[in-house]
Design a protein around this motif. Sequence first.
Motif, PDB file in Angstrom:
ATOM      1  N   ARG A  10     -22.921   0.960  51.276  1.00  0.00           N
ATOM      2  CA  ARG A  10     -23.155   0.787  49.853  1.00  0.00           C
ATOM      3  C   ARG A  10     -24.209   1.835  49.327  1.00  0.00           C
ATOM      4  NH1 ARG A  10     -23.135  -4.776  51.893  1.00  0.00           N
ATOM      5  NH2 ARG A  10     -25.363  -4.486  52.239  1.00  0.00           N
ATOM      6  N   GLN A  60     -24.420  -1.897  54.728  1.00  0.00           N
ATOM      7  CA  GLN A  60     -25.483  -1.325  53.784  1.00  0.00           C
ATOM      8  C   GLN A  60     -25.327   0.144  53.711  1.00  0.00           C
ATOM      9  OE1 GLN A  60     -28.824  -2.810  56.025  1.00  0.00           O
ATOM     10  NE2 GLN A  60     -28.963  -4.635  55.326  1.00  0.00           N
ATOM     11  N   GLU A  80     -23.232  -5.077  59.750  1.00  0.00           N
ATOM     12  CA  GLU A  80     -24.062  -5.204  58.475  1.00  0.00           C
ATOM     13  C   GLU A  80     -24.754  -4.017  58.150  1.00  0.00           C
ATOM     14  OE1 GLU A  80     -25.889  -6.403  55.210  1.00  0.00           O
ATOM     15  OE2 GLU A  80     -24.274  -7.473  56.401  1.00  0.00           O
TER      16      GLU A  80
END
Length: 62
Positions: free
Chosen positions: A16, A13, A9
């Motif tokens: 992105r 992140q 995760e």
Amino acid sequence: MKNHSALEEVKNQLERGIHEVMTSAAFHDWLKFIASFHSYSFNNTILIFFQKTGSYGGQGLS
């Protein structure tokens, strides 16, 4: 397994966020600006950018 999913995760992140920065208009403007001050130090370029964002290309003394 819990640590692996948390790490995935965080990685997602980060990817992105990097994509958003690299494709933003502000980053493009920064690159265009910094390219015109190639003989200045990075710190001086940042100072000029934040003091006068309309500046492009340094003026030397005559």
